[in-house]
Design a protein around this motif. Structure first.
Motif, PDB file in Angstrom:
ATOM      1  N   ILE A 124      17.593  52.864  19.386  1.00  0.00           N
ATOM      2  CA  ILE A 124      18.582  52.012  18.722  1.00  0.00           C
ATOM      3  C   ILE A 124      18.603  52.315  17.229  1.00  0.00           C
ATOM      4  CG2 ILE A 124      19.087  49.621  18.033  1.00  0.00           C
ATOM      5  CD1 ILE A 124      18.044  48.801  20.851  1.00  0.00           C
ATOM      6  N   GLN A 125      17.416  52.421  16.635  1.00  0.00           N
ATOM      7  CA  GLN A 125      17.346  52.739  15.209  1.00  0.00           C
ATOM      8  C   GLN A 125      17.980  54.099  14.936  1.00  0.00           C
ATOM      9  OE1 GLN A 125      13.380  52.895  13.504  1.00  0.00           O
ATOM     10  NE2 GLN A 125      14.182  52.578  11.442  1.00  0.00           N
ATOM     11  N   SER A 126      17.721  55.062  15.806  1.00  0.00           N
ATOM     12  CA  SER A 126      18.299  56.396  15.642  1.00  0.00           C
ATOM     13  C   SER A 126      19.821  56.342  15.718  1.00  0.00           C
ATOM     14  CB  SER A 126      17.754  57.331  16.725  1.00  0.00           C
ATOM     15  OG  SER A 126      18.384  58.588  16.667  1.00  0.00           O
ATOM     16  N   ALA A 127      20.348  55.633  16.713  1.00  0.00           N
ATOM     17  CA  ALA A 127      21.800  55.545  16.884  1.00  0.00           C
ATOM     18  C   ALA A 127      22.467  54.900  15.673  1.00  0.00           C
ATOM     19  CB  ALA A 127      22.123  54.747  18.150  1.00  0.00           C
ATOM     20  N   PHE A 128      21.889  53.832  15.173  1.00  0.00           N
ATOM     21  CA  PHE A 128      22.487  53.134  14.032  1.00  0.00           C
ATOM     22  C   PHE A 128      22.402  53.957  12.751  1.00  0.00           C
ATOM     23  CE2 PHE A 128      22.747  49.490  16.727  1.00  0.00           C
ATOM     24  CZ  PHE A 128      23.692  48.665  16.139  1.00  0.00           C
ATOM     25  N   ASN A 140      25.384  62.326  18.742  1.00  0.00           N
ATOM     26  CA  ASN A 140      24.033  61.810  18.511  1.00  0.00           C
ATOM     27  C   ASN A 140      23.916  60.357  18.968  1.00  0.00           C
ATOM     28  OD1 ASN A 140      24.774  63.838  16.210  1.00  0.00           O
ATOM     29  ND2 ASN A 140      22.556  63.978  16.400  1.00  0.00           N
ATOM     30  N   ILE A 141      24.952  59.576  18.659  1.00  0.00           N
ATOM     31  CA  ILE A 141      24.951  58.161  19.046  1.00  0.00           C
ATOM     32  C   ILE A 141      25.008  58.022  20.565  1.00  0.00           C
ATOM     33  CG2 ILE A 141      26.202  55.963  18.871  1.00  0.00           C
ATOM     34  CD1 ILE A 141      27.241  56.945  16.128  1.00  0.00           C
ATOM     35  N   LEU A 142      25.864  58.817  21.191  1.00  0.00           N
ATOM     36  CA  LEU A 142      25.990  58.761  22.649  1.00  0.00           C
ATOM     37  C   LEU A 142      24.712  59.237  23.341  1.00  0.00           C
ATOM     38  CD1 LEU A 142      29.665  60.027  23.160  1.00  0.00           C
ATOM     39  CD2 LEU A 142      28.803  57.672  23.251  1.00  0.00           C
ATOM     40  N   ALA A 143      24.041  60.234  22.748  1.00  0.00           N
ATOM     41  CA  ALA A 143      22.776  60.726  23.324  1.00  0.00           C
ATOM     42  C   ALA A 143      21.709  59.645  23.266  1.00  0.00           C
ATOM     43  CB  ALA A 143      22.321  61.969  22.567  1.00  0.00           C
ATOM     44  N   ILE A 148      18.628  55.266  26.142  1.00  0.00           N
ATOM     45  CA  ILE A 148      18.353  53.844  26.360  1.00  0.00           C
ATOM     46  C   ILE A 148      18.625  53.484  27.819  1.00  0.00           C
ATOM     47  CG2 ILE A 148      19.061  51.480  25.777  1.00  0.00           C
ATOM     48  CD1 ILE A 148      19.650  52.580  22.917  1.00  0.00           C
ATOM     49  N   TYR A 149      19.714  54.007  28.379  1.00  0.00           N
ATOM     50  CA  TYR A 149      20.013  53.759  29.798  1.00  0.00           C
ATOM     51  C   TYR A 149      18.878  54.275  30.686  1.00  0.00           C
ATOM     52  CZ  TYR A 149      24.871  52.913  28.323  1.00  0.00           C
ATOM     53  OH  TYR A 149      26.001  52.426  27.734  1.00  0.00           O
ATOM     54  N   HIS A 150      18.371  55.448  30.352  1.00  0.00           N
ATOM     55  CA  HIS A 150      17.272  56.044  31.119  1.00  0.00           C
ATOM     56  C   HIS A 150      16.021  55.161  31.039  1.00  0.00           C
ATOM     57  CE1 HIS A 150      14.497  59.059  32.693  1.00  0.00           C
ATOM     58  NE2 HIS A 150      13.746  58.875  31.622  1.00  0.00           N
ATOM     59  N   CYS A 193      18.549  45.750  25.290  1.00  0.00           N
ATOM     60  CA  CYS A 193      18.678  47.064  24.650  1.00  0.00           C
ATOM     61  C   CYS A 193      19.810  47.852  25.300  1.00  0.00           C
ATOM     62  CB  CYS A 193      17.373  47.847  24.758  1.00  0.00           C
ATOM     63  SG  CYS A 193      16.003  47.179  23.784  1.00  0.00           S
ATOM     64  N   GLU A 194      19.934  47.738  26.621  1.00  0.00           N
ATOM     65  CA  GLU A 194      21.015  48.410  27.330  1.00  0.00           C
ATOM     66  C   GLU A 194      22.368  47.852  26.891  1.00  0.00           C
ATOM     67  OE1 GLU A 194      21.988  49.703  31.901  1.00  0.00           O
ATOM     68  OE2 GLU A 194      21.444  47.616  31.538  1.00  0.00           O
ATOM     69  N   SER A 195      22.428  46.531  26.658  1.00  0.00           N
ATOM     70  CA  SER A 195      23.673  45.917  26.192  1.00  0.00           C
ATOM     71  C   SER A 195      24.070  46.460  24.824  1.00  0.00           C
ATOM     72  CB  SER A 195      23.516  44.394  26.130  1.00  0.00           C
ATOM     73  OG  SER A 195      23.284  43.851  27.405  1.00  0.00           O
ATOM     74  N   ILE A 196      23.077  46.712  23.973  1.00  0.00           N
ATOM     75  CA  ILE A 196      23.342  47.293  22.661  1.00  0.00           C
ATOM     76  C   ILE A 196      23.890  48.708  22.818  1.00  0.00           C
ATOM     77  CG2 ILE A 196      22.271  48.105  20.512  1.00  0.00           C
ATOM     78  CD1 ILE A 196      20.395  45.717  20.653  1.00  0.00           C
ATOM     79  N   ALA A 197      23.315  49.464  23.761  1.00  0.00           N
ATOM     80  CA  ALA A 197      23.813  50.819  24.031  1.00  0.00           C
ATOM     81  C   ALA A 197      25.264  50.771  24.500  1.00  0.00           C
ATOM     82  CB  ALA A 197      22.927  51.499  25.081  1.00  0.00           C
ATOM     83  N   ASP A 198      25.583  49.802  25.357  1.00  0.00           N
ATOM     84  CA  ASP A 198      26.963  49.637  25.819  1.00  0.00           C
ATOM     85  C   ASP A 198      27.910  49.376  24.652  1.00  0.00           C
ATOM     86  OD1 ASP A 198      26.294  49.961  28.492  1.00  0.00           O
ATOM     87  OD2 ASP A 198      26.110  47.809  28.880  1.00  0.00           O
ATOM     88  N   LEU A 199      27.480  48.497  23.753  1.00  0.00           N
ATOM     89  CA  LEU A 199      28.313  48.140  22.601  1.00  0.00           C
ATOM     90  C   LEU A 199      28.498  49.336  21.677  1.00  0.00           C
ATOM     91  CD1 LEU A 199      29.890  46.032  21.067  1.00  0.00           C
ATOM     92  CD2 LEU A 199      27.744  45.188  20.084  1.00  0.00           C
ATOM     93  N   LEU A 200      27.425  50.073  21.440  1.00  0.00           N
ATOM     94  CA  LEU A 200      27.517  51.268  20.604  1.00  0.00           C
ATOM     95  C   LEU A 200      28.487  52.285  21.210  1.00  0.00           C
ATOM     96  CD1 LEU A 200      23.782  51.814  19.608  1.00  0.00           C
ATOM     97  CD2 LEU A 200      25.670  51.521  17.998  1.00  0.00           C
ATOM     98  N   LYS A 201      28.385  52.452  22.508  1.00  0.00           N
ATOM     99  CA  LYS A 201      29.242  53.406  23.202  1.00  0.00           C
ATOM    100  C   LYS A 201      30.714  53.003  23.078  1.00  0.00           C
ATOM    101  CE  LYS A 201      29.204  55.997  27.540  1.00  0.00           C
ATOM    102  NZ  LYS A 201      28.540  56.133  28.860  1.00  0.00           N
TER     103      LYS A 201
END
Length: 208
Positions: A124-128, A140-143, A148-150, A193-201
């Motif tokens: 999450i820190q990396s994506a942000f 990079n954000i999608l990776a 996070i999904y994994h 954390c997965e919800s945050i990944a969804d929002l970022l995506k």
């Protein structure tokens, strides 16, 4: 190619500060989980992290209210600020439960589950950190989101195995109740954390 104004750029600096608090709190939680028991000072430290996170969230929302032009949609900034703040709440809640229930040292499975949350927090820190360069750093954000999904998927499997182990080997029903609730709370943290990944995506795809 546009440049962000200092006022706009401040949002990303605050997001960075928020994610730093998250990784710091999860790293501390992982350390606490390796101890024989939780102390009141451990709980107090997690509460301080939670206060720090609340303070950053407040700064983001206050800035949002007084900024006319924002680098992302106002709704997206608001949602991102809120979901980040919730992670530290989850971490604090885990420590509070362990202190309240006077639990002993957790199993290796419970410890590994927290480690997965810690790794998700790092992603999450990396994506942000790439959010301020959303167009050029989209991949990079999608990776990070995919990782996070994994981690969440691995956490689901580990959670089920650990609950099964708890019912098979733990003879004290009180201990089963305690640790089942704590494990559920940790697993919920990973779900968040997965919800945050969804929002970022969704944010990345919106500005694609």
């Amino acid at each position: 190619m546009f440049k962000l104004s200092p006022k706009e750029d401040k949002f990303f600096a605050l997001f960075s500060e928020s994610t730093e608090i998250i990784t710091k709190s999860l790293k501390r939680l992982y350390g606490i989980m390796q101890q024989d028991c939780v102390s009141t000072e451990d709980a107090a430290q997690m509460h301080r992290f939670e206060n720090e996170a609340d303070n950053v969230t407040t700064q983001i929302l206050e800035r949002l209210n007084c900024t006319f032009i924002t680098p992302l949609d106002r709704e997206d900034i608001y949602k991102l600020a809120q979901v980040l703040d919730d992670i530290v709440d989850f971490a604090e809640g885990t420590v509070e439960r362990m202190l309240l229930y006077r639990t002993g040292k957790p199993s290796l499975g419970a410890l590994e589950l927290v480690h997965l949350v810690e790794l998700a927090a790092e992603q999450i820190q990396s994506a942000f950190s790439f959010l301020g360069n959303l167009h050029s750093k989209k991949s990079n954000i999608l990776a990070a989101a995919e990782e996070i999904y994994h981690l969440e998927s691995a956490g689901d499997k580990l959670y089920r195995e650990e609950v099964a182990r708890l019912f098979e080997y733990e003879k004290d029903p009180i201990e089963i109740i305690k640790w089942k609730e704590i494990l559920e709370h940790i697993e919920s943290t990973l779900d968040h954390c997965e919800s945050i990944a969804d929002l970022l995506k969704s944010v990345v795809l919106k500005y694609d």
